[in-house]
Scaffold this motif. Structure first.
Motif, short mmCIF file in Angstrom:
data_model
loop_
_atom_site.label_atom_id
_atom_site.label_comp_id
_atom_site.label_asym_id
_atom_site.label_seq_id
_atom_site.Cartn_x
_atom_site.Cartn_y
_atom_site.Cartn_z
N PRO A 114 113.76 63.93 -20.20
CA PRO A 114 113.00 62.79 -21.15
C PRO A 114 111.21 63.62 -20.75
CG PRO A 114 113.63 61.64 -19.77
CD PRO A 114 114.34 62.73 -19.11
N HIS A 123 110.96 56.30 -22.32
CA HIS A 123 111.68 56.16 -23.60
C HIS A 123 112.71 55.73 -23.86
CE1 HIS A 123 113.57 58.22 -27.64
NE2 HIS A 123 112.55 58.44 -27.80
N TRP A 125 115.89 56.65 -25.11
CA TRP A 125 117.27 57.61 -24.59
C TRP A 125 117.21 58.57 -22.85
CZ3 TRP A 125 117.12 61.15 -29.75
CH2 TRP A 125 117.58 60.06 -30.29
N ALA A 126 115.75 57.84 -22.43
CA ALA A 126 115.83 58.14 -21.20
C ALA A 126 116.58 57.31 -19.96
CB ALA A 126 114.30 58.14 -20.34
N VAL A 127 117.27 56.13 -20.32
CA VAL A 127 118.39 55.72 -19.51
C VAL A 127 118.93 56.65 -18.42
CG1 VAL A 127 119.97 54.15 -19.61
CG2 VAL A 127 117.45 53.79 -21.07
N GLU A 129 118.64 59.41 -17.71
CA GLU A 129 118.29 60.71 -16.83
C GLU A 129 116.66 60.76 -16.62
OE1 GLU A 129 119.41 63.55 -18.61
OE2 GLU A 129 120.21 62.90 -20.48
N GLY B 16 121.93 60.39 -28.05
CA GLY B 16 120.65 61.23 -26.25
C GLY B 16 119.56 61.98 -27.00
N PHE B 17 119.06 62.61 -25.79
CA PHE B 17 118.24 63.70 -25.82
C PHE B 17 119.27 65.28 -25.36
CE2 PHE B 17 114.19 61.27 -23.37
CZ PHE B 17 114.10 61.44 -24.84
#
Lengths: 560, 139, 324
Positions: A114, A123, A125-127, A129, B16-17
Motif C-alpha cells: 500500500p 484502502h 486493496w490493502a487487505v 498487504e 488488487g495492488f
C-alpha cells in the motif's frame, strides 16, 4: 525473524550493510579485518591488482569498461546486503537499533505494497498487504517512530520507493527538521525510478510526464538542500524480472538514466551536477558471461554518452556505479535447495562484472517469504565468494578474454540499437522517447515478447531449467515457510485512525490545497508544499489524491 | 476450440495492488497461440469488475494471477462473486501458490491451480478442460 | 437462465437488463451459422439502434481511450432499468496462424467510469470469413433490439478491416495522433475517404497544429476530387486529449451534428439501406462461394480433359441448376 520479502522479487525489503567497517573506496591500504581481500593465491603466489596489455585499458579510467575504480575490491569490497524487518514502524525501528548497536551505519528501508502505491493502510486493496513485504508508513507519526532514537545525520538511509517518493522523502526531511538535523547532513538513496515502473514493475500512480516531473523535483530539491543524497537509483532489475533479455535490461535502463538526465538538464541543472548523484541497480541472472558483458558494457556506454552527448567532464559523472541483486524469477519452487547453487553463480557473475554492492536471494523465495535460515545462507554465499574464491584479488579478471570482450561489444551494440529506436520515438529526445515508448506499448511489448520466447524455449526443450523441465523429482520437497502475523494490519489501521482524530482538519485541508496548487504550476517544486502537508499529518493517501486531482491517474493501455 | 469449432474465450486479470504481470502476459500469448480469444483485463481489478467483464464478454473461463500471497483470501472471494452473479464459469488461479494451499483452494471451488514452472501445454490443457467441464459457459 | 437455443427468452432477459443474457446473445451473433440465423430471425421487426458510430485509426493514436470517453459521455449514467443506453464493440485482429487473439481494448478505455454504465464487448476479427462485416451487423442488431440507443464500433487500424467500418456505421470518426507525417499516413491508408469527422488526439503534443493544418489542406485539395464520403459534408477537424478528456464533449457535439445532417438530408435511411444491400450481397457471395467450393472439390477425373475455363463454366451451370 531475520528476513521478509515479496515472493520472487524481494528487492523491496530492508537491508543493512553487512561489512560496515570496510574503508571507503578512496582509502588505499589494507582493509579492515572483515573486509580484507587476500593479495596472493591460496598457494601463496603474489598477485598484481590488475592484469592486461595497455591496449586493453585499466579499471578506474575512461571509459571504465573494466571497473569504476583502479584497484576495485582490494580498496573496498562490495557491500553485502542482508535483509531484516517488516511490519509496523516500531518493529522495524527495533531492528534498526539492533543493527546500529552492532556497528552498522547504513539503514535500508523497504515499504509495504500500500505504501509503495501511495495508499493508506485502510484502502480496500490493502487487505492482506499491510506490513507484509516491508514497513507500513501512512503518516509522519509512522516515519517518526521508524527512525525513533536514530541520529539522521549520523546514518545513511536507503529507501525503495517510487510512485509516492516525494511524500516519503518529505516525511524523512520533516522528521529531520523537527529534530534540528540539518537537511544538508542527510545522506542516503531514494530509488525514485518511475520510468521502469511503467515499463516493468507497474507500481505507477500518475501518468508518465507528471511522474517524471516529480522525479526532477526531487533531483532539484536534493541538489539545492541535500547534497549528500542520491535522489535516483536507475533500476534495470525489475525490467529483467518482468522477462526482458539482458540487452533490453541494459538498453532500457541506461535509456531511462539518459531520460532523467535530460529532464534535469531541462529544469536547469547540468550533467556534471546531476550524474554523480545517480546510481544504478542491475539484475544478476543465470547466463554467466552475458551478465558479465552487460555490466562491462553499461559502464562503457554511460561514460561515452555522458561525455559525448551531454558534455560531462567530471569523472564522478562518467563513472557508473551499481548495485546488483540475484534474479528472483530464476528461483524454482521445485527442488528449492538447488537455488543455492543458482544464487552463488549469479552472485559470482556480478562480482566478476564489478558490482559495488550485492544482494543474494534466499533459496526459498520462489515459495513464500524467506526464512532466517535461508537468508543466512544467502549472505554466507557472498562471504565465500569474497574470502575463499580469490576472485576479488584482481580487478576485472576476465578482461582481455576474447569471448568476454566480444560479449561486451555485442551487448553494447544491441543497447545502441535500442537507444536509436527510443531517440527516434522521441524525435531526438531520450526523455520524450521513453514516454512515447511507454504510451505506445513499446517497452511492455518487447519485454512480454522476450518472456514468452523464453518460456516457449523451455516448453519445447530447447532450454532446460533443472528440476522444472528436466531432472525432475516426483514429490516436491517443501521447506518450512515463514508467515506474517495478521494482527499487524489491525494495529496499523488503529494507528492511522488515531492520527486522523488528533490532527487539525483545517490545517490538513489547507496543506493539501497547497500541494495541488504547487503541482499545477510546472515550474514550481512540489517538495516544500508536500513537506508542509506531512507536518500537518496529511496521510500518504491524501497527498497522493491531491496530486492525482492535478495529474490524473495512469492506467496501462498497452497489453501486448 | 470448443466442440463446435469456435475459439474458447478466456478472461485474464490480476486483483488488487500486485503488479507482477510477466506470467499473465506469457499465458495470454500462449493461449492466443493455442487458438483462444483472450480478454485481457490486466492489473488492478476487483472481483466485481472481473464479474461484469465476464458477463459482457461471455467468457468460458476466468484466469486470475496471484503473486502476493493473497490467494487464500482472494481466490474464494472470486469464486463467490462469480456464483453470486449466477454464473457458471470456472476460475483458474496461476502464480505463486504453495502446494499446501491447493486443496483448500480447490475445496473453495477453484477449478485448478497452476503453480510456478507449469509447462505452457499444461496451462492450455487446463483451460480446455475447464471450458469442457462447464458447458453452460459456452454456446 | 436460458442456455443457448432460445433467442426470444434471451432477448427478453437482455431487454430487462441482464448483462449475462446480452453477452450470450452476442456470442450467438458472433458464432454465425444456424443459431445466428435463428437469432436474426427472432429480431425481425425489432428496432435497430438509433445511432451507430464507428471509430477508426492506427494503433497507438489513443482510439480506445477516446472511445471510453465518448461512451461515458454519451451514457451519462445508467437507466433505472433495462439495458444500458450505450454499448461499445471493440474489434481486434485474430492471429492468421492460430485464430487466437488477445483482446485488450477494455483496459484501454480509460474514463469509462462504472463498468455497468456501458456494455462493452471485445470481438476478434476471426479472419476473412465473417470479419467485421460478418458478426458486427448482427451484434449491432442485437444491441438495438434489446434497447441500446447508441452503439460505438471501434476497430483496429490494420489494413482493410478499418475501411469495412463504412459498411457498419452511420457516422465514422477517424482518429490520428499529433505528430509529423501522421496526416499523410492517414491519407494513404484511405482514412480520409471513410471519415465523417477527423480528430487529432494527443493534441497537447508538439505537432498537433501541423497535423490539423495538413488535414485541412488535404480536405481543401480533396473537394475538387470528391474527397470525403459526401460532397456536401466537409469533415470537421477537431482536437482532443483523450487521456484528460479535453475536447471530447466538442467531438461528441460535432458527431451529433453529423447525425442531424444525415437525418435532415434523408441520408441516414439511405446509408442504412445501402449497408443492408451490402450485407445481402456479401452473404450471397458467401453462399455461392461455398457451393462452388463443394462442387469443385467433387469434380471427377473427367475434369482433367477440360480446360480450367470449361470446367469452371460447367461448375457454374451445376450451381445454377442445383439452386432454389
Amino acid at each position: 525473524m531475520l528476513s521478509v520479502a515479496d515472493g520472487p522479487c524481494n528487492y523491496r525489503v530492508m537491508s543493512i550493510d553487512a561489512n560496515p567497517r570496510a574503508p571507503a573506496h578512496r582509502a588505499p591500504g589494507p582493509a579492515a579485518a572483515d573486509g580484507r581481500v587476500a593479495e596472493s593465491t591460496m598457494s601463496g603466489v603474489p598477485l598484481d591488482a590488475v592484469y592486461g596489455t595497455e591496449a586493453l585499458g585499466v579499471p578506474g579510467a575512461y571509459p571504465y569498461t573494466r571497473g569504476p575504480y583502479a584497484s576495485m575490491y582490494r580498496d573496498k569490497l562490495w557491500t553485502m546486503r542482508m535483509f531484516a524487518g517488516f511490519g509496523l514502524a516500531a518493529d522495524t525501528n527495533r531492528r534498526f537499533h539492533d543493527l546500529l548497536d552492532a556497528g552498522v551505519t547504513g539503514l535500508s528501508t523497504a515499504f509495504d505494497m500500500p505504501t509503495l502505491m501511495g495508499r493508506d493502510s485502510d484502502h480496500p486493496w490493502a487487505v492482506g498487504e499491510v506490513g507484509r513485504a516491508g514497513v507500513a508508513v501512512d503518516t509522519l507519526a509512522d516515519m517518526d517512530e521508524l527512525f525513533a532514537g536514530i541520529d539522521l545525520g549520523g546514518v545513511t538511509t536507503s529507501m525503495t520507493i517510487n510512485g509516492p517518493a516525494v511524500s516519503v522523502m518529505a516525511m524523512y526531511v520533516a522528521i529531520a527538521d523537527r529534530r534540528g538535523t540539518a537537511r544538508s547532513a542527510l545522506g542516503g538513496t531514494l530509488q525514485n525510478d518511475i520510468l521502469k515502473e511503467f515499463q516493468a514493475q507497474k507500481e505507477y500512480i500518475f501518468p508518465p510526464a507528471p511522474s517524471v516531473r516529480l522525479v526532477t523535483d526531487l533531483m532539484r530539491f536534493a541538489r539545492a538542500e541535500m547534497p549528500r543524497w542520491h535522489p535516483v537509483s536507475v533500476s534495470g532489475y525489475h525490467i529483467r524480472e518482468a522477462g526482458s533479455t539482458a540487452a533490453q535490461e541494459l538498453g532500457f535502463t541506461l535509456a531511462n538514466g539518459f531520460a532523467y538526465l535530460e529532464a534535469a538538464i531541462r529544469s536547469g541543472l547540468t550533467a556534471d551536477e546531476v550524474a554523480p548523484r545517480m546510481s544504478f541497480f542491475f539484475n544478476a541472472h543465470s547466463d554467466f558471461f552475458e551478465e558479465i558483458g552487460k555490466y562491462r558494457a553499461a559502464r562503457r556506454i554511460w561514460a561515452r554518452w555522458l561525455r559525448e552527448r551531454w558534455g560531462a567532464r567530471d569523472e564522478r559523472a562518467l563513472r557508473l556505479r551499481f548495485h546488483a541483486q540475484t534474479s528472483g524469477v530464476s528461483l524454482t519452487a521445485q527442488q528449492p535447495e538447488v537455488n543455492i547453487a543458482r544464487v552463488a553463480l549469479q552472485a559470482l557473475a556480478a562480482v566478476l562484472g564489478g558490482t559495488q554492492s550485492l544482494h543474494t536471494d534466499a533459496y526459498d523465495e520462489a515459495l513464500a517469504l524467506p526464512t532466517e535460515h535461508a537468508a543466512r545462507i544467502a549472505l554466507r554465499t557472498q562471504q565465500v565468494i569474497a574470502h575463499e574464491t580469490g576472485v576479488p584479488a584482481v580487478a576485472d579478471p576476465l578482461g582481455g578474454s576474447a569471448y568476454v570482450e566480444w560479449m561486451t561489444d555485442e551487448l553494447e551494440r544491441q543497447a545502441e540499437a535500442i537507444f536509436a529506436h527510443i531517440d527516434e520515438l522521441g524525435g531526438g529526445s531520450m526523455l520524450d522517447g521513453a514516454i512515447a515508448g511507454i504510451e505506445n506499448g513499446y517497452f511492455v511489448g518487447e519485454i512480454a515478447d522476450a518472456a514468452y520466447r523464453f518460456e516457449r524455449e523451455v516448453t519445447t526443450g530447447e532450454r532446460i531449467i533443472v528440476g522444472v523441465s528436466d531432472f525432475t523429482e516426483g514429490a516436491a520437497s517443501q521447506p518450512s515457510l515463514q508467515s506474517i502475523d495478521p494482527k499487524i494490519e489491525a494495529e496499523q489501521r488503529a494507528r492511522l485512525d488515531a492520527v486522523r482524530r488528533a490532527r487539525s482538519g483545517d490545517d490538513v485541508a489547507r496543506a493539501l490545497d497547497g500541494v495541488a496548487t504547487h503541482a499545477r504550476d510546472p515550474v514550481r517544486n512540489v517538495m516544500p508544499a508536500v513537506i508542509d502537508a506531512v507536518h500537518a499529518y496529511a496521510t500518504l493517501g491524501e497527498i497522493t489524491a491531491a496530486l492525482e486531482s492535478v495529474f490524473g491517474t495512469y492506467t496501462e493501455a498497452a497489453i501486448a | 476450440m470448443t466442440p463446435d469449432g469456435l475459439p474458447i474465450r478466456i478472461l485474464l486479470a490480476k486483483l488488487g495492488f500486485d503488479g507482477h504481470d510477466r506470467g499473465l502476459k506469457v499465458i495470454a500469448r500462449s493461449l492466443r497461440d493455442a487458438g483462444c480469444e483472450v480478454v485481457y483485463l490486466g492489473l488492478r481489478q476487483t472481483t466485481e469488475s472481473v464479474v461484469i467483464a465476464a458477463e459482457q464478454e461471455d467468457v468460458a473461463v476466468i484466469g486470475i494471477s496471484m503473486h502476493n500471497a493473497g490467494h487464500l483470501t482472494l481466490g474464494p472471494m472470486m469464486v463467490q462473486a462469480v456464483a453470486d452473479a449466477g454464473l457458471d464459469i470456472p476460475v483458474i488461479i496461476g502464480g505463486i501458490v504453495p502446494a499446501a494451499d491447493v486443496p483448500t483452494l480447490k475445496a473453495a471451488g477453484i477449478f485448478d491451480v497452476l503453480g510456478p514452472g507449469t509447462p505452457l501445454e499444461t496451462v492450455v490443457a487446463t483451460v480446455h478442460a475447464a471450458a469442457a467441464a462447464h458447458p453452460g459457459s459456452s454456446v | 437462465m436460458s442456455e443457448g437455443g432460445a433467442p426470444d427468452a434471451l432477448l427478453a432477459e437482455a431487454t430487462a437488463g441482464s448483462r449475462r443474457a446480452l453477452g450470450r446473445l452476442i456470442t450467438i451473433a458472433e458464432s454465425g451459422g444456424p443459431s445466428a440465423d435463428a437469432l436474426d430471425r427472432a429480431m425481425v421487426g425489432r428496432p435497430g439502434p438509433g445511432w451507430i458510430v464507428g471509430i477508426v485509426g492506427a494503433p497507438g493514436v489513443g482510439k480506445s481511450t477516446l472511445t471510453g470517453r465518448l461512451a461515458a459521455g454519451a451514457a451519462g449514467g445508467r437507466p433505472a432499468e433495462g439495458a444500458p443506453r450505450v454499448a461499445v464493440i471493440a474489434v481486434d485482429p485474430s492471429s492468421p496462424l492460430t485464430g487466437g487473439a488477445i483482446l485488450g481494448d477494455r483496459i484501454r478505455m480509460q474514463g469509462l467510469g462504472d463498468p455497468r454504465d456501458v456494455f462493452v464487448r471485445s470481438m476478434a476479427h476471426r479472419g476473412a470469413a465473417g470479419g467485421l462485416a460478418g458478426a458486427v451487423p448482427i451484434a449491432v442488431r442485437v444491441l438495438g433490439a434489446v434497447g441500446v440507443e447508441v452503439v460505438i464500433v471501434e476497430t483496429v487500424g490494420v489494413g482493410q478491416i478499418e475501411l469495412e467500418i463504412v459498411h457498419v456505421a452511420d457516422t465514422v470518426i477517424a482518429a490520428l495522433s499529433a505528430g509529423w507525417g501522421d496526416a499523410i499516413q492517414a491519407s494513404k491508408a484511405g482514412l480520409l475517404e471513410v471519415a465523417d469527422l477527423l480528430v487529432v488526439n494527443k493534441a497537447d503534443r508538439h505537432g498537433a497544429a501541423d497535423a490539423v493544418r495538413d488535414l485541412e489542406q488535404m480536405l481543401d485539395a480533396g473537394t475538387a476530387t470528391a474527397l470525403g464520403p459526401d460532397e456536401t459534408w466537409r469533415p470537421p477537424v477537431l482536437t482532443t486529449v483523450a487521456t484528460a478528456g479535453t475536447g471530447v464533449a466538442e467531438l461528441w457535439t460535432a458527431a451529433t451534428a453529423h447525425r442531424a445532417w444525415l437525418i435532415a438530408t434523408d441520408r441516414l435511411a439511405r446509408r442504412r439501406d445501402d449497408r443492408r444491400r451490402h450485407e445481402i450481397g456479401r452473404r450471397a457471395i458467401d453462399i455461392l462461394a461455398h457451393e462452388v467450393d463443394q462442387r469443385v472439390a467433387a469434380l471427377g477425373p473427367t475434369a482433367a480433359a477440360a480446360t480450367p475455363e470449361e470446367a469452371a463454366r460447367r461448375v457454374v451451370r451445376q450451381v445454377r441448376a442445383g439452386g432454389d
